[in-house]
Design a protein around this motif. Structure first.
Motif, PDB file in Angstrom:
ATOM      1  N   THR A 191      14.740   2.179   4.718  1.00  7.64           N
ATOM      2  CA  THR A 191      14.303   3.449   5.325  1.00  7.64           C
ATOM      3  C   THR A 191      13.571   3.641   6.077  1.00  7.64           C
ATOM      4  O   THR A 191      13.633   4.688   7.070  1.00  7.64           O
ATOM      5  CB  THR A 191      14.003   4.427   4.011  1.00  7.64           C
ATOM      6  OG1 THR A 191      12.655   3.885   3.570  1.00  7.64           O
ATOM      7  CG2 THR A 191      14.909   4.727   2.840  1.00  7.64           C
TER       8      THR A 191
ATOM      9  N   TYR B 299      15.088   3.614  10.366  1.00  2.49           N
ATOM     10  CA  TYR B 299      15.588   5.064  10.723  1.00  2.49           C
ATOM     11  C   TYR B 299      14.609   5.967  10.730  1.00  2.49           C
ATOM     12  O   TYR B 299      14.780   6.818  11.926  1.00  2.49           O
ATOM     13  CB  TYR B 299      16.710   5.726   9.487  1.00  2.49           C
ATOM     14  CG  TYR B 299      17.097   7.026   9.946  1.00  2.49           C
ATOM     15  CD1 TYR B 299      18.036   7.149  10.421  1.00  2.49           C
ATOM     16  CD2 TYR B 299      16.416   7.879   8.967  1.00  2.49           C
ATOM     17  CE1 TYR B 299      18.524   8.587  10.656  1.00  2.49           C
ATOM     18  CE2 TYR B 299      16.957   9.252   9.335  1.00  2.49           C
ATOM     19  CZ  TYR B 299      17.920   9.676  10.036  1.00  2.49           C
ATOM     20  OH  TYR B 299      18.495  10.851  10.355  1.00  2.49           O
TER      21      TYR B 299
ATOM     22  N   LEU C 270      18.111  16.667  13.304  1.00  2.00           N
ATOM     23  CA  LEU C 270      18.909  15.418  13.602  1.00  2.00           C
ATOM     24  C   LEU C 270      19.376  15.787  15.059  1.00  2.00           C
ATOM     25  O   LEU C 270      19.607  14.795  15.855  1.00  2.00           O
ATOM     26  CB  LEU C 270      20.143  15.648  12.564  1.00  2.00           C
ATOM     27  CG  LEU C 270      20.075  14.994  11.259  1.00  2.00           C
ATOM     28  CD1 LEU C 270      21.198  14.895  10.388  1.00  2.00           C
ATOM     29  CD2 LEU C 270      19.410  13.537  11.409  1.00  2.00           C
TER      30      LEU C 270
ATOM     31  N   TYR D 295      17.082  12.611   4.488  1.00  2.00           N
ATOM     32  CA  TYR D 295      17.857  11.291   4.459  1.00  2.00           C
ATOM     33  C   TYR D 295      17.136  10.248   3.646  1.00  2.00           C
ATOM     34  O   TYR D 295      18.000   9.464   3.035  1.00  2.00           O
ATOM     35  CB  TYR D 295      17.723  10.887   5.965  1.00  2.00           C
ATOM     36  CG  TYR D 295      18.791   9.643   6.197  1.00  2.00           C
ATOM     37  CD1 TYR D 295      20.064   9.721   6.153  1.00  2.00           C
ATOM     38  CD2 TYR D 295      18.119   8.492   6.385  1.00  2.00           C
ATOM     39  CE1 TYR D 295      20.795   8.779   6.369  1.00  2.00           C
ATOM     40  CE2 TYR D 295      18.607   7.283   6.603  1.00  2.00           C
ATOM     41  CZ  TYR D 295      20.130   7.197   6.681  1.00  2.00           C
ATOM     42  OH  TYR D 295      20.610   6.202   6.721  1.00  2.00           O
ATOM     43  N   THR D 296      16.006  10.180   3.748  1.00  2.00           N
ATOM     44  CA  THR D 296      15.158   8.939   3.297  1.00  2.00           C
ATOM     45  C   THR D 296      15.385   9.287   1.481  1.00  2.00           C
ATOM     46  O   THR D 296      15.820   8.087   0.765  1.00  2.00           O
ATOM     47  CB  THR D 296      13.817   8.992   3.483  1.00  2.00           C
ATOM     48  OG1 THR D 296      13.587   8.840   4.846  1.00  2.00           O
ATOM     49  CG2 THR D 296      12.887   7.887   2.695  1.00  2.00           C
TER      50      THR D 296
ATOM     51  N   ILE E  35      18.751   8.245   0.532  1.00  2.00           N
ATOM     52  CA  ILE E  35      19.081   6.778   0.600  1.00  2.00           C
ATOM     53  C   ILE E  35      18.717   6.080  -0.595  1.00  2.00           C
ATOM     54  O   ILE E  35      19.318   5.271  -1.413  1.00  2.00           O
ATOM     55  CB  ILE E  35      18.552   6.051   1.755  1.00  2.00           C
ATOM     56  CG1 ILE E  35      19.538   6.715   3.093  1.00  2.00           C
ATOM     57  CG2 ILE E  35      18.575   4.634   1.786  1.00  2.00           C
ATOM     58  CD1 ILE E  35      20.927   6.150   2.831  1.00  2.00           C
TER      59      ILE E  35
END
Length: 291
Positions: free
Chosen positions: A164, A167, A284, A216-217, A220
């Motif tokens: 992670t 990114y 993003l 996002y983290t 994941i």
């Protein structure tokens, strides 16, 4: 008054027709995409309300005749299953918080300072993203066991952060690059330092980027299966993806419970995305366009 020559359509009519056709094709494509993405989720939801025997009914039915919450009751009243959810929350929240903390510091350094080997370090960070995780299972297993972190929260958290952090650093560096350096200089003129500029100025105005990286983290880490399986041994350390897999018995599969647990496991990520949807997309696109 404008005249239209015989055999020629009005220019406005042609443009309008083209616009209507483009919108129709767009909506048709979006509809197909929605069906393709939503049909498996709808079937999963339907299966979770069926009995395990009704799952194999032929012909299959989307709407069950014997609607039942037994699968959800079995999951929510099982201490071992609830432990899977607790473990996932602990690991995902810790990974998200630590990734944001380290990512902010690293991204600020890459964005605002020049230091030796910065390009080389950046290349290494990007290259980590290109390595298939499955090729790292054995090396990480040996490393985690050697450090005495096997079957522990720190072992899972640190391993997830390996995937992670790159990114997070890339996205936050791109986001910080969109912020003028004059902000830092104005803080220093007022007697502050780089630390003050980062936490008092840059971080508060970088909330969309931080939310994008955080969501996002969390996603994941929450969905990670491979390392959660390889680096844990006992059920009290397993996470939700492993808990779903454990419902596959030697002689029978509890399909309705598997689907119910999958639905329950999807809710946290879905809520996060719905709550922070605008900031997530904004973070993003800002990092991608202005990097």
């Amino acid at each position: 008054m404008a005249t239209v020559l015989p055999g020629k359509a009005a220019p406005g009519m042609t443009q309008r027709t083209r616009r209507i056709l483009m919108k129709t094709a767009l909506f048709f494509g979006l509809g197909l995409g929605a069906i393709f993405a939503g049909a498996p989720v709808l079937w999963m939801l339907s299966t979770s309300f069926k009995s395990n025997g009704e799952v194999f009914q032929n012909p299959p039915k989307l709407i069950t005749e014997s609607f039942s919450l037994d699968a959800y009751t079995a999951i929510l009243t099982n201490g071992a299953q609830l432990r899977f959810f607790l473990n996932s929350y602990i690991v995902a929240i810790a990974v998200t918080a630590l990734t944001l903390l380290v990512g902010i510091l690293a991204a600020y350094a890459f964005s605002r300072f020049t230091f030796p080997f910065s390009r080389t370090i950046n290349a290494v960070i990007v290259s980590v993203q290109a390595v298939p995780p499955i090729t790292l299972v054995i090396p990480y297993f040996g490393l985690v066991v050697g450090l005495g972190l096997y079957n522990t929260y720190p072992g899972l958290i640190l391993t997830h952060m390996v995937f992670t952090l790159p990114y997070a650093i890339i996205m936050l560096t791109a986001y910080f690059n969109t912020l003028p350096k004059e902000l830092d200089e104005s803080v220093k003129v007022d007697g502050g330092n780089s630390w003050t500029a980062l936490w008092r100025i840059l971080v508060p105005i970088s909330v969309p980027g931080l939310i994008a990286v955080g969501v996002y983290t969390f996603m994941i880490s929450w969905n990670e299966y491979l390392f959660a399986l390889a680096l844990t041994r006992t059920d009290d350390m397993r996470t939700v993806p492993i808990g779903i897999q454990l419902l596959m018995g030697q002689h029978s599969y509890e399909w309705n419970q598997m689907m119910a647990m999958s639905i329950l496991g999807s809710i946290p990520v879905l809520i996060l995305f719905l709550v922070f949807q605008r900031r997530f997309i904004g973070g993003l696109t800002s990092g991608a366009v202005k990097a």
